[in-house]
Design an enzyme around this catalytic site. Structure first.
Site, PDB file in Angstrom:
ATOM      1  N   ASP A 180       1.289  -1.296  -0.130  1.00 20.67           N
ATOM      2  CA  ASP A 180       0.017  -0.582   0.273  1.00 20.67           C
ATOM      3  C   ASP A 180       0.558   1.461  -0.007  1.00 20.67           C
ATOM      4  O   ASP A 180       2.124   1.383  -1.112  1.00 20.67           O
ATOM      5  CB  ASP A 180      -0.836   0.212   0.949  1.00 20.67           C
ATOM      6  CG  ASP A 180      -2.763   1.605   0.688  1.00 20.67           C
ATOM      7  OD1 ASP A 180      -2.858   0.670   0.215  1.00 20.67           O
ATOM      8  OD2 ASP A 180      -2.211   1.680   1.338  1.00 20.67           O
ATOM      9  N   TYR A 307      -3.267  11.251   1.653  1.00 20.92           N
ATOM     10  CA  TYR A 307      -3.670  11.037   0.730  1.00 20.92           C
ATOM     11  C   TYR A 307      -3.431  12.326  -0.316  1.00 20.92           C
ATOM     12  O   TYR A 307      -3.547  12.589  -1.021  1.00 20.92           O
ATOM     13  CB  TYR A 307      -5.215  10.248   0.542  1.00 20.92           C
ATOM     14  CG  TYR A 307      -5.218   9.330   1.266  1.00 20.92           C
ATOM     15  CD1 TYR A 307      -5.722   8.311  -0.367  1.00 20.92           C
ATOM     16  CD2 TYR A 307      -5.227   8.491   1.972  1.00 20.92           C
ATOM     17  CE1 TYR A 307      -6.137   6.424  -0.516  1.00 20.92           C
ATOM     18  CE2 TYR A 307      -5.094   7.292   2.102  1.00 20.92           C
ATOM     19  CZ  TYR A 307      -5.057   5.606   1.355  1.00 20.92           C
ATOM     20  OH  TYR A 307      -6.076   4.637   1.482  1.00 20.92           O
ATOM     21  N   HIS A 358      -4.903  -7.790   0.205  1.00 20.38           N
ATOM     22  CA  HIS A 358      -4.120  -6.557   0.659  1.00 20.38           C
ATOM     23  C   HIS A 358      -2.982  -6.207   1.656  1.00 20.38           C
ATOM     24  O   HIS A 358      -2.233  -5.858   0.891  1.00 20.38           O
ATOM     25  CB  HIS A 358      -5.342  -4.948   0.887  1.00 20.38           C
ATOM     26  CG  HIS A 358      -4.487  -3.760   0.414  1.00 20.38           C
ATOM     27  ND1 HIS A 358      -3.921  -3.556  -0.682  1.00 20.38           N
ATOM     28  CD2 HIS A 358      -4.375  -2.875   1.426  1.00 20.38           C
ATOM     29  CE1 HIS A 358      -2.747  -2.210  -0.294  1.00 20.38           C
ATOM     30  NE2 HIS A 358      -3.486  -2.225   0.690  1.00 20.38           N
TER      31      HIS A 358
END
Length: 380
Positions: A180, A307, A358
């Site tokens: 990630d 982000y 993930h």
């Protein structure tokens, strides 16, 4: 002596914070149930209520706190920010230092089941030649790390801080691993600190197809792109909010434990190899351990800001460090080997697994450990 202050750190959550959590859970103002029979509108009400009640009445944070504190923890001042990290030294001479980096909505608890096998392989049926000294930091604004009070803490700055941390610890040759955001940080370390990095290993390496390969896609590449398109259409609401309005989102998640719970657990359902239910991949208490790293530290807002800093313009520049990649079948982004080789120009290890998603170390700790060992045998 380190160039930056490094001080011991112990996790000790005040009892009042745990009481407050239970009181908030008891006062939850619930929405109506979803008018669908699946997770397509988000985390279903019935399961959310069930998990929240377990959190309130049964879950034991102190057990997890003790498990975390069984390892040494520290705070380091890196680029004027206090960074928390767990440091597990191997008992084996010649162990390779390895910095592991989590992503969102992960935390250091993802790696608790792999620390032992990585640091002391002989105690877990392995070979001493595979031993690592493990350095496990919390990203800036995550967990027990400090929250940046200024903009600019994007992927490359984090990577520079991690390289400085390894130097401060006296680790002048080391490996890096991540998934990630951790994969992005790890790739940046490989690009920025090639003189000290023995190699980098990633689950979910980010490498896009070039124009030539798009003319002749394999069936696996076609599926990977189709799945990524579905994710872009139906699965990116969280990232659009976090990359544009993290502050507004933060008011809700910082005030409501059920809000924070649902925001994270929905991703465990969607991104794990769980056949529809997250507890098929992760025990409920493990999911709650991870949620607690956000709730207790109040880092819903600061973690989302990564982000805002890095999501819209990711750095996909070439990386020349020795590289290994493990591709898990239920991950969000699944590069093909030829796409990855265009970006990672010294690609020495590639493996496509038959199970896992993930959160590789969290879901498949034994498989994850073996993948890390296999790659770093090539570069020690």
């Amino acid at each position: 002596m380190p160039s930056s202050p490094i001080t011991p750190f112990r996790i000790d959550i005040p009892e009042a914070d745990l009481v407050d959590l239970k009181e908030r859970l008891a006062r939850t103002r619930w929405p109506e149930a979803e008018p669908v029979a699946d997770w397509s509108q988000g985390m279903p009400l019935a399961y959310t209520r069930e998990l929240a009640e377990h959190w309130r009445t049964t879950y034991d944070w102190r057990k997890t706190e003790a498990r975390l504190n069984a390892h040494e923890h520290f705070k380091a001042e890196l680029d004027c920010l206090g960074i928390h990290f767990l440091h597990a030294r191997s008992p084996h001479e010649g162990a390779l230092p390895l910095i592991l980096t989590h992503g969102w909505p992960g935390s250091i608890v993802e790696f608790l089941d792999v620390i032992g096998p990585l640091t002391d392989p002989t105690a877990h049926g392995g070979d001493a030649g595979d031993a690592f000294h493990v350095v496990l930091p919390s990203l800036p604004g995550y967990g027990f790390s400090d929250r940046p009070a200024e903009t600019g803490w994007g992927i490359d700055r984090i990577a520079r801080a991690w390289a400085a941390l390894m130097a401060d610890l006296g680790y002048h040759r080391y490996g890096a691993q991540g998934g990630d955001w951790g994969a992005m940080v790890t790739a940046s370390i490989g690009r920025q600190d090639p003189g000290h990095v023995a190699g980098i290993h990633m689950n979910m390496p980010v490498a896009m197809p070039d124009a030539e390969s798009l003319k002749d896609l394999t069936p696996q590449e076609q599926k990977a792109l189709a799945d990524l398109g579905t994710h872009g259409e139906w699965g990116t609401g969280y990232s659009k909010i976090q990359s544009t309005r993290p502050q507004t989102l933060g008011y809700a998640l910082t005030d409501s434990p059920v809000g924070q719970l649902a925001w994270i657990v929905e991703k465990f359902q969607e991104w794990t190899d769980c056949d529809g239910h997250p507890e098929n991949a992760l025990p409920r208490d493990h999911m709650l351990d991870n949620v607690m790293l956000y709730w207790l530290t109040g880092t819903a807002t600061s973690s989302a800001r990564l982000y805002w800093e890095s999501y819209r313009d990711p750095d996909l520049s070439e990386v020349g460090a020795p590289t290994g990649c493990s591709i898990f079948p239920h991950d969000i982004i699944r590069s093909s080997r030829r796409w990855a080789a265009n970006r990672f120009t010294d690609l020495r290890y590639w493996n496509e697994l038959d199970r896992g998603g993930h959160f590789a170390a969290f879901e498949q700790p034994a498989v994850f450990v073996e993948e890390v060992r296999r790659f770093f045998r090539l570069v020690r």
